[in-house]
Motif scaffolding. Structure first.
Motif, PDB file in Angstrom:
ATOM      1  N   MET A   1       0.846  -1.180   0.000  1.00 22.73           N
ATOM      2  CA  MET A   1       0.000   0.000   0.000  1.00 22.73           C
ATOM      3  C   MET A   1       0.889   1.242   0.000  1.00 22.73           C
ATOM      4  O   MET A   1       1.944   1.270   0.614  1.00 22.73           O
ATOM      5  N   ASN A   2       0.452   2.255  -0.672  1.00 22.16           N
ATOM      6  CA  ASN A   2       1.205   3.492  -0.794  1.00 22.16           C
ATOM      7  C   ASN A   2       1.328   4.176   0.568  1.00 22.16           C
ATOM      8  O   ASN A   2       0.372   4.266   1.324  1.00 22.16           O
ATOM      9  N   SER A   3       2.528   4.677   0.884  1.00 22.18           N
ATOM     10  CA  SER A   3       2.748   5.297   2.196  1.00 22.18           C
ATOM     11  C   SER A   3       1.953   6.580   2.371  1.00 22.18           C
ATOM     12  O   SER A   3       1.577   6.923   3.491  1.00 22.18           O
ATOM     13  N   SER A   4       1.674   7.297   1.280  1.00 23.85           N
ATOM     14  CA  SER A   4       0.863   8.513   1.419  1.00 23.85           C
ATOM     15  C   SER A   4      -0.587   8.166   1.752  1.00 23.85           C
ATOM     16  O   SER A   4      -1.242   8.905   2.493  1.00 23.85           O
ATOM     17  N   LEU A   5      -1.075   7.043   1.231  1.00 17.45           N
ATOM     18  CA  LEU A   5      -2.426   6.603   1.591  1.00 17.45           C
ATOM     19  C   LEU A   5      -2.498   6.196   3.061  1.00 17.45           C
ATOM     20  O   LEU A   5      -3.497   6.448   3.731  1.00 17.45           O
ATOM     21  N   ILE A   6      -1.438   5.571   3.534  1.00 15.47           N
ATOM     22  CA  ILE A   6      -1.405   5.184   4.950  1.00 15.47           C
ATOM     23  C   ILE A   6      -1.431   6.422   5.829  1.00 15.47           C
ATOM     24  O   ILE A   6      -2.154   6.482   6.820  1.00 15.47           O
ATOM     25  N   ARG A   7      -0.649   7.452   5.454  1.00 17.25           N
ATOM     26  CA  ARG A   7      -0.631   8.690   6.237  1.00 17.25           C
ATOM     27  C   ARG A   7      -1.982   9.389   6.235  1.00 17.25           C
ATOM     28  O   ARG A   7      -2.324  10.075   7.178  1.00 17.25           O
ATOM     29  N   VAL A   8      -2.744   9.216   5.178  1.00 18.00           N
ATOM     30  CA  VAL A   8      -4.066   9.846   5.098  1.00 18.00           C
ATOM     31  C   VAL A   8      -5.084   9.059   5.910  1.00 18.00           C
ATOM     32  O   VAL A   8      -5.861   9.637   6.676  1.00 18.00           O
ATOM     33  N   PHE A   9      -5.108   7.749   5.760  1.00 22.44           N
ATOM     34  CA  PHE A   9      -6.166   6.948   6.358  1.00 22.44           C
ATOM     35  C   PHE A   9      -5.890   6.483   7.782  1.00 22.44           C
ATOM     36  O   PHE A   9      -6.824   6.194   8.524  1.00 22.44           O
ATOM     37  N   LEU A  10      -4.634   6.394   8.173  1.00 29.05           N
ATOM     38  CA  LEU A  10      -4.307   5.892   9.506  1.00 29.05           C
ATOM     39  C   LEU A  10      -4.916   6.726  10.637  1.00 29.05           C
ATOM     40  O   LEU A  10      -5.515   6.155  11.558  1.00 29.05           O
ATOM     41  N   PRO A  11      -4.831   8.067  10.612  1.00 30.94           N
ATOM     42  CA  PRO A  11      -5.450   8.815  11.712  1.00 30.94           C
ATOM     43  C   PRO A  11      -6.960   8.600  11.813  1.00 30.94           C
ATOM     44  O   PRO A  11      -7.511   8.492  12.912  1.00 30.94           O
ATOM     45  N   TRP A  12      -7.633   8.501  10.674  1.00 28.95           N
ATOM     46  CA  TRP A  12      -9.085   8.307  10.688  1.00 28.95           C
ATOM     47  C   TRP A  12      -9.438   6.900  11.157  1.00 28.95           C
ATOM     48  O   TRP A  12     -10.432   6.718  11.883  1.00 28.95           O
ATOM     49  N   PHE A  13      -8.640   5.921  10.763  1.00 24.98           N
ATOM     50  CA  PHE A  13      -8.862   4.559  11.245  1.00 24.98           C
ATOM     51  C   PHE A  13      -8.663   4.490  12.759  1.00 24.98           C
ATOM     52  O   PHE A  13      -9.453   3.851  13.469  1.00 24.98           O
ATOM     53  N   LEU A  14      -7.624   5.157  13.260  1.00 23.77           N
ATOM     54  CA  LEU A  14      -7.383   5.161  14.704  1.00 23.77           C
ATOM     55  C   LEU A  14      -8.504   5.883  15.456  1.00 23.77           C
ATOM     56  O   LEU A  14      -8.838   5.502  16.580  1.00 23.77           O
ATOM     57  N   LEU A  15      -9.099   6.902  14.843  1.00 23.88           N
ATOM     58  CA  LEU A  15     -10.267   7.539  15.469  1.00 23.88           C
ATOM     59  C   LEU A  15     -11.446   6.571  15.539  1.00 23.88           C
ATOM     60  O   LEU A  15     -12.199   6.567  16.530  1.00 23.88           O
ATOM     61  N   LEU A  16     -11.622   5.754  14.509  1.00 23.85           N
ATOM     62  CA  LEU A  16     -12.666   4.727  14.555  1.00 23.85           C
ATOM     63  C   LEU A  16     -12.400   3.725  15.672  1.00 23.85           C
ATOM     64  O   LEU A  16     -13.334   3.283  16.358  1.00 23.85           O
ATOM     65  N   VAL A  17     -11.134   3.371  15.862  1.00 23.16           N
ATOM     66  CA  VAL A  17     -10.772   2.445  16.940  1.00 23.16           C
ATOM     67  C   VAL A  17     -11.087   3.074  18.295  1.00 23.16           C
ATOM     68  O   VAL A  17     -11.651   2.421  19.179  1.00 23.16           O
ATOM     69  N   VAL A  18     -10.726   4.354  18.476  1.00 23.13           N
ATOM     70  CA  VAL A  18     -11.037   5.056  19.725  1.00 23.13           C
ATOM     71  C   VAL A  18     -12.542   5.089  19.956  1.00 23.13           C
ATOM     72  O   VAL A  18     -13.022   4.835  21.064  1.00 23.13           O
ATOM     73  N   GLY A  19     -13.295   5.374  18.909  1.00 21.11           N
ATOM     74  CA  GLY A  19     -14.754   5.389  19.035  1.00 21.11           C
ATOM     75  C   GLY A  19     -15.325   4.027  19.397  1.00 21.11           C
ATOM     76  O   GLY A  19     -16.224   3.923  20.235  1.00 21.11           O
ATOM     77  N   ALA A  20     -14.811   2.974  18.782  1.00 19.50           N
ATOM     78  CA  ALA A  20     -15.301   1.625  19.075  1.00 19.50           C
ATOM     79  C   ALA A  20     -14.970   1.213  20.504  1.00 19.50           C
ATOM     80  O   ALA A  20     -15.814   0.641  21.208  1.00 19.50           O
ATOM     81  N   LEU A  21     -13.749   1.515  20.953  1.00 20.28           N
ATOM     82  CA  LEU A  21     -13.369   1.173  22.328  1.00 20.28           C
ATOM     83  C   LEU A  21     -14.173   1.979  23.347  1.00 20.28           C
ATOM     84  O   LEU A  21     -14.574   1.458  24.388  1.00 20.28           O
ATOM     85  N   THR A  22     -14.410   3.242  23.036  1.00 18.95           N
ATOM     86  CA  THR A  22     -15.209   4.075  23.943  1.00 18.95           C
ATOM     87  C   THR A  22     -16.653   3.593  23.993  1.00 18.95           C
ATOM     88  O   THR A  22     -17.257   3.562  25.066  1.00 18.95           O
ATOM     89  N   ALA A  23     -17.196   3.213  22.850  1.00 19.67           N
ATOM     90  CA  ALA A  23     -18.561   2.675  22.830  1.00 19.67           C
ATOM     91  C   ALA A  23     -18.641   1.372  23.613  1.00 19.67           C
ATOM     92  O   ALA A  23     -19.611   1.139  24.354  1.00 19.67           O
ATOM     93  N   ALA A  24     -17.630   0.522  23.487  1.00 19.58           N
ATOM     94  CA  ALA A  24     -17.611  -0.722  24.256  1.00 19.58           C
ATOM     95  C   ALA A  24     -17.534  -0.435  25.748  1.00 19.58           C
ATOM     96  O   ALA A  24     -18.206  -1.096  26.550  1.00 19.58           O
ATOM     97  N   LEU A  25     -16.742   0.556  26.125  1.00 22.28           N
ATOM     98  CA  LEU A  25     -16.648   0.938  27.531  1.00 22.28           C
ATOM     99  C   LEU A  25     -17.983   1.472  28.052  1.00 22.28           C
ATOM    100  O   LEU A  25     -18.457   1.062  29.112  1.00 22.28           O
ATOM    101  N   ARG A  26     -18.591   2.346  27.284  1.00 18.26           N
ATOM    102  CA  ARG A  26     -19.843   2.958  27.737  1.00 18.26           C
ATOM    103  C   ARG A  26     -20.983   1.941  27.793  1.00 18.26           C
ATOM    104  O   ARG A  26     -21.687   1.841  28.796  1.00 18.26           O
ATOM    105  N   PHE A  27     -21.191   1.230  26.697  1.00 12.15           N
ATOM    106  CA  PHE A  27     -22.341   0.337  26.623  1.00 12.15           C
ATOM    107  C   PHE A  27     -22.099  -1.030  27.242  1.00 12.15           C
ATOM    108  O   PHE A  27     -23.053  -1.767  27.496  1.00 12.15           O
TER     109      PHE A  27
END
Length: 138
Positions: free
Chosen positions: A1-27
């Motif tokens: 995978m292209n490194s520029s694509l990783i730099r673009v999508f990695l922060p948004w993917f990590l935000l999804l992970v934070v959201g999923a973990l927070t939802a699991a904690l809350r619910f």
């Protein structure tokens, strides 16, 4: 995978992970009444009940909201992509943990700053432009 694509999508993917973990904690840990009954203050409480109590006190005292506002201020002052991502992540956590106003503000500020960093880091096209100026046809 292209490194520029990783730099673009990695922060948004990590935000999804934070959201999923927070939802699991809350619910999964905070909201269910079964979990609250397990931590009713008796001597036979599980070891994680103290940790759950600290999480609950964090949103009851609006601590996550204040942390989100601080992270948003840091993202506005310290112009780095990590600060923008951190503001978005803390804002998302605060939003999910009942600190709606401050969490939404920090999520918005962090996301907009992150998009801005990604837009300015985008490579130029074949004419050396970044689609910011319209060139007339010859």
């Amino acid at each position: 995978m292209n490194s520029s694509l990783i730099r673009v999508f990695l922060p948004w993917f990590l935000l999804l992970v934070v959201g999923a973990l927070t939802a699991a904690l809350r619910f999964g840990v905070i909201e269910p009444s079964d979990m609250a009954h397990l931590c009713d203050g008796s001597a036979s409480n599980p070891a994680w009940c103290q940790w759950r109590q600290w999480v609950v006190l964090g949103f009851l005292g609006y601590g996550y909201g204040w942390a989100a506002l601080l992270a948003a201020a840091v993202a506005l002052v310290w112009k780095r992509p990590f600060a923008a991502w951190l503001a978005a992540a803390v804002g998302l956590f605060a939003l999910m943990m009942y600190c709606f106003e401050a969490g939404a503000f920090a999520l918005l500020v962090g996301s907009l700053r992150l998009v801005r960093f990604q837009a300015t880091a985008a490579p130029a096209d074949e004419n050396g432009q970044r689609d910011r100026q319209v060139q007339p046809q010859p």
